[in-house]
Scaffold this motif. Structure first.
Motif, PDB file in Angstrom:
ATOM      1  N   ALA A  30      -3.143   3.767   1.616  1.00  0.00           N
ATOM      2  CA  ALA A  30      -4.170   2.778   1.817  1.00  0.00           C
ATOM      3  C   ALA A  30      -4.516   2.643   3.880  1.00  0.00           C
ATOM      4  O   ALA A  30      -3.491   2.215   4.482  1.00  0.00           O
ATOM      5  CB  ALA A  30      -3.947   2.023   1.332  1.00  0.00           C
ATOM      6  N   GLY A  31      -5.832   2.622   3.870  1.00  0.00           N
ATOM      7  CA  GLY A  31      -5.945   2.542   5.383  1.00  0.00           C
ATOM      8  C   GLY A  31      -5.341   3.315   6.438  1.00  0.00           C
ATOM      9  O   GLY A  31      -4.809   2.240   7.637  1.00  0.00           O
ATOM     10  N   VAL A  32      -4.201   4.034   6.411  1.00  0.00           N
ATOM     11  CA  VAL A  32      -3.588   4.327   7.629  1.00  0.00           C
ATOM     12  C   VAL A  32      -3.451   5.137   8.209  1.00  0.00           C
ATOM     13  O   VAL A  32      -5.055   5.751   8.063  1.00  0.00           O
ATOM     14  CB  VAL A  32      -2.072   5.624   6.392  1.00  0.00           C
ATOM     15  N   ALA A  33      -4.081   4.715   9.958  1.00  0.00           N
ATOM     16  CA  ALA A  33      -4.809   5.531  11.384  1.00  0.00           C
ATOM     17  C   ALA A  33      -3.259   5.081  12.436  1.00  0.00           C
ATOM     18  O   ALA A  33      -2.310   4.417  12.611  1.00  0.00           O
ATOM     19  CB  ALA A  33      -5.437   3.973  11.602  1.00  0.00           C
ATOM     20  N   PRO A  47      10.377   1.761   4.339  1.00  0.00           N
ATOM     21  CA  PRO A  47      11.303   2.171   2.594  1.00  0.00           C
ATOM     22  C   PRO A  47      11.166   3.390   2.059  1.00  0.00           C
ATOM     23  O   PRO A  47       9.111   3.873   2.124  1.00  0.00           O
ATOM     24  CB  PRO A  47      11.378   0.827   2.050  1.00  0.00           C
ATOM     25  N   SER A  48      12.085   3.427   0.950  1.00  0.00           N
ATOM     26  CA  SER A  48      11.591   4.824  -0.002  1.00  0.00           C
ATOM     27  C   SER A  48      10.556   4.359  -0.772  1.00  0.00           C
ATOM     28  O   SER A  48      10.808   3.345  -1.155  1.00  0.00           O
ATOM     29  CB  SER A  48      12.919   5.304   0.001  1.00  0.00           C
ATOM     30  N   GLY A  49       9.514   5.268  -0.893  1.00  0.00           N
ATOM     31  CA  GLY A  49       8.395   4.390  -1.729  1.00  0.00           C
ATOM     32  C   GLY A  49       7.409   4.148  -0.856  1.00  0.00           C
ATOM     33  O   GLY A  49       6.332   3.513  -1.622  1.00  0.00           O
ATOM     34  N   PHE A 225       6.400   4.173  13.329  1.00  0.00           N
ATOM     35  CA  PHE A 225       5.285   3.603  13.098  1.00  0.00           C
ATOM     36  C   PHE A 225       5.364   3.223  11.423  1.00  0.00           C
ATOM     37  O   PHE A 225       6.316   3.687  10.578  1.00  0.00           O
ATOM     38  CB  PHE A 225       3.716   4.957  12.249  1.00  0.00           C
ATOM     39  N   ALA A 226       5.005   1.508  11.208  1.00  0.00           N
ATOM     40  CA  ALA A 226       5.961   0.682  10.238  1.00  0.00           C
ATOM     41  C   ALA A 226       4.984   1.252   8.918  1.00  0.00           C
ATOM     42  O   ALA A 226       3.879   1.323   8.840  1.00  0.00           O
ATOM     43  CB  ALA A 226       6.597  -0.634  10.177  1.00  0.00           C
ATOM     44  N   MET A 227       5.632   1.124   7.616  1.00  0.00           N
ATOM     45  CA  MET A 227       5.476   2.018   6.391  1.00  0.00           C
ATOM     46  C   MET A 227       6.132   1.121   5.638  1.00  0.00           C
ATOM     47  O   MET A 227       7.219   1.013   5.367  1.00  0.00           O
ATOM     48  CB  MET A 227       5.363   3.220   6.328  1.00  0.00           C
ATOM     49  N   ARG A 228       4.994   0.450   4.439  1.00  0.00           N
ATOM     50  CA  ARG A 228       5.909  -0.395   3.654  1.00  0.00           C
ATOM     51  C   ARG A 228       5.317  -0.188   2.197  1.00  0.00           C
ATOM     52  O   ARG A 228       3.998   0.739   2.380  1.00  0.00           O
ATOM     53  CB  ARG A 228       4.692  -1.570   3.731  1.00  0.00           C
ATOM     54  N   ALA A 233       1.874  -3.717   1.063  1.00  0.00           N
ATOM     55  CA  ALA A 233       1.180  -4.071   1.948  1.00  0.00           C
ATOM     56  C   ALA A 233      -0.468  -4.617   1.265  1.00  0.00           C
ATOM     57  O   ALA A 233      -1.478  -4.790   2.609  1.00  0.00           O
ATOM     58  CB  ALA A 233       0.143  -2.325   1.925  1.00  0.00           C
ATOM     59  N   ALA A 234      -0.795  -4.743   0.203  1.00  0.00           N
ATOM     60  CA  ALA A 234      -2.749  -4.828  -0.601  1.00  0.00           C
ATOM     61  C   ALA A 234      -2.857  -6.610   0.547  1.00  0.00           C
ATOM     62  O   ALA A 234      -1.640  -6.874   0.635  1.00  0.00           O
ATOM     63  CB  ALA A 234      -2.277  -5.256  -1.995  1.00  0.00           C
TER      64      ALA A 234
END
Lengths: 234, 263
Positions: A30-33, A47-49, A225-228, A233-234
Motif C-alpha cells: 500500500a502506498g509504495v513510492a 522481512p519475508s512477507g 528501501f525499507a519494506m514492512r 505498515a497500517a
C-alpha cells in the motif's frame, strides 16, 4: 537529484483476492513510492512477507497493480506499466526492462547458449554477435563449455541461476530488476555478479533488487528501501 | 504520460463476434485486435467456445453477428465475410494457414508428403516442378522430416511427423496469419516438447501472427504473448500471458490456474 529517474513508483497498491478460497483478500502493498536514478542500485529491504518480490513483479508487469503508477523511461518516452497494453509491456521488456528471477523457466530442448542469447537476438543483434555476448557471460559465470549446448533442465540450481543471470545481463537494459541473484552461488560467482552489477551501474543502468546476502548488498546498493508487512505498515 | 505509438495497424480486428448453435451459445460478443507478429493464445476448458471462436475467425464457419476485418496485402482492411467466396477461399489458401488438432484433417492422406507441401504452392500459381520439389524438400527439412521421406505416404508417418508435415504444408506459402487448434493436443508429451520448440522458432523467424487455441496452460505460456480466457462462450479475462497465469484476476482463471498439476 540531477538526472530524472529511470524508474518512478507512486502510490503502489496491491492485494490478492483469492476467489478459490472464498474470496479471501490478502493485502500485500500500500502506498509504495520509490525513485531509482540512472546508475543507481536500490536494495529492497525487509522481512519475508513484506512484498519485496511482489514489488519487482509489479514493476515487470508480471503482477497487476490495483493502485498507483509505475513510470519507466523507454526510448525517450515514459511508460506506465500499471496502465500499459500487453504489446507495450512486451516492447518495454525487450528493449528497456530486464528481470532476473529466482528460478529459470526452462524451455524444453533449447540449449543453454540459445537461452542466454535469445534476448540479444530479440533486440536486433546478429546471431553471431548475440552468441559472442552469451559465450562471454557464460565464461565469466563459470558455466563449463561442455554444458553450453545442453538444455538447462537438468542443470543444478546454481547453474540454472547463473544461466538466468547471463540471460539478464546479455542485453544492456536501462532498468534491471534482480530477485536474489546470488542466493545459490559460491564466493567466486558472487564476486562476478557484483562486478556485473558495478559495470551496469557505470553504464547508467537503474537497478532495483533483493539481496539477502549482506556482503553483496553492501557492495552494490547505494541505498536501502525499507519494506514492512502490510499489517505493520497500517 | 504517453503510451507507445503502435506501429502500423492490427492485422486482424474482431468485433462483437457471436455464434449460436440453435439456442445454445458457441461464442458471444468477442472483440479484440491481433497485431502483426503477435501470438494470441485462447484458453479455457472443453466447451468454453474456443474452437467455435477459432472456426469463425478463420472463416471455417460463419458467425451470426460481428465482424472479422483482415488487413489484406492488396486492399488493406477487409471484412472477411463481405468478401466474395472465391476471394475468401484464396485468402485462406495463401495468406492464412490452419493447423488442425488432428493432422489427418489438414493433410491429404492419399498423396505423398512432398505433394502435400507442393500442393499449397501450386494453389498459389507455382508450376515449375523442380522449384516446387525444392521448396518441399526445404520445408520438410525445416520441420525436421528426413529428405528421403519426401515420396512416402503420410500414413507411414508417426503422429508427431504428421503434425510437422501439416505445419510445413501450411507455412510453405508464407502465410501471415496462422490459426492453430490444439496443435500439440494429439501428441505424446515427449513429442509435444519438440513440436513446441519447432513452432516457437518458426513463429519468431517468420514473424508470423498466430491465434492458437489450447487447453494446456503450459503450451500457452511457451507460445503466446497474450492470452484470452474463455468461459461459457465469453472472454472473461485478457492480458499479457505471464500476468494472466501468475496473477489471474477472474475467479474462473484462478480456478483454471489452480487446477494445473505440477510434476
Amino acid at each position: 537529484m540531477t538526472a530524472s529517474p529511470s524508474l518512478s513508483l507512486a502510490g503502489i497498491g496491491k492485494q490478492f483476492t483469492l476467489h478459490v478460497q472464498g474470496g479471501v483478500v490478502l493485502p500485500v502493498l500500500a502506498g509504495v513510492a520509490l525513485d531509482v536514478a540512472p546508475g543507481e542500485c536500490v536494495a529492497l529491504h525487509g522481512p519475508s512477507g513484506s512484498g519485496k518480490s511482489s514489488l519487482l513483479r509489479l514493476v515487470y508487469g508480471n503482477y497487476r497493480a490495483q493502485a498507483g503508477s509505475i513510470a519507466i523511461r523507454h526510448r525517450g518516452q515514459t511508460i506506465d506499466v500499471a496502465a500499459a497494453s500487453a504489446q507495450t509491456i512486451l516492447k518495454l521488456r525487450r528493449y528497456t526492462l530486464g528481470y532476473v528471477s529466482q528460478f529459470l523457466r526452462v524451455i524444453p530442448r533449447v540449449p543453454a547458449i540459445d537461452v542466454v542469447a535469445e534476448p540479444a537476438r530479440a533486440v536486433g543483434m546478429t546471431a553471431a554477435e548475440a552468441e559472442r555476448r552469451a559465450e562471454r557471460l557464460l565464461s565469466r559465470l563459470r558455466i563449463p563449455e561442455r554444458l553450453w549446448s545442453l538444455p538447462p533442465a537438468t542443470f543444478s540450481g546454481g547453474e540454472q541461476q547463473r544461466i538466468n543471470l547471463a540471460r539478464g545481463f546479455v542485453v544492456d537494459y536501462p532498468v534491471l530488476l534482480l530477485d536474489e541473484p546470488t542466493a545459490a552461488l559460491d564466493a567466486d560467482n558472487r564476486r562476478t555478479v557484483v562486478s556485473l552489477i558495478h559495470e551496469a551501474k557505470a553504464r547508467g543502468t537503474a537497478l532495483l533488487g533483493i539481496f539477502h546476502d549482506a556482503e553483496v548488498r553492501d557492495q552494490v546498493a547505494d541505498r536501502l528501501f525499507a519494506m514492512r508487512p502490510p499489517s505493520m505498515a497500517a | 504520460m504517453t503510451t507507445l505509438a503502435m506501429t502500423g495497424r492490427p492485422l486482424l480486428q474482431v468485433e462483437g463476434l457471436t455464434h449460436r448453435y440453435g439456442s445454445r451459445i458457441g461464442c458471444r460478443d468477442v472483440t479484440f485486435d491481433l497485431w502483426p507478429g503477435e501470438v494470441l493464445g485462447i484458453v479455457g476448458e472443453s466447451g468454453s467456445g474456443k474452437t467455435t471462436l477459432l472456426k469463425c475467425l478463420s472463416a471455417q464457419m460463419e458467425p451470426h453477428a460481428g465482424h472479422v476485418v483482415y488487413d489484406t496485402r492488396e486492399d488493406g482492411p477487409q471484412d472477411v465475410f463481405a468478401l466474395s467466396e472465391p476471394r475468401r477461399r484464396l485468402l485462406m489458401r495463401t495468406d492464412w494457414g490452419i493447423v488442425h488438432q488432428h493432422p489427418v484433417e489438414g493433410l491429404r492422406m492419399k498423396v505423398s508428403a512432398g505433394a502435400n507441401v507442393g500442393e499449397r504452392l501450386m494453389a498459389v500459381g507455382a508450376r515449375h516442378y523442380g522449384e516446387i520439389r525444392g521448396a518441399a524438400l526445404d520445408w520438410l527439412g525445416r520441420v525436421e522430416i528426413a529428405r528421403d521421406r519426401i515420396d512416402d505416404m503420410p500414413r507411414t508417418f508417426s503422429g508427431g511427423m504428421l503434425q510437422r508435415l501439416q505445419i510445413a504444408r501450411n507455412l510453405v506459402s508464407r502465410p501471415r496469419l496462422v490459426f492453430m487448434d490444439e496443435p500439440t493436443g494429439s501428441l505424446d508429451v515427449s513429442v509435444q516438447a519438440r513440436l513446441l520448440d519447432l513452432l516457437r522458432g518458426l513463429v519468431a523467424d517468420l514473424g508470423l501472427s498466430v491465434i492458437v487455441v489450447t487447453h494446456d496452460l503450459a503450451v500457452a505460456r511457451l507460445l503466446a504473448h497474450r492470452l484470452m480466457v474463455m468461459r461459457a462462450g465469453a472472454v472473461v479475462e485478457e492480458g499479457l500471458t505471464d500476468q494472466v497465469l501468475d496473477d489471474p484476476q477472474h475467479p474462473y482463471t484462478q480456478l483454471l490456474v489452480a487446477s494445473i498439476l505440477h510434476p
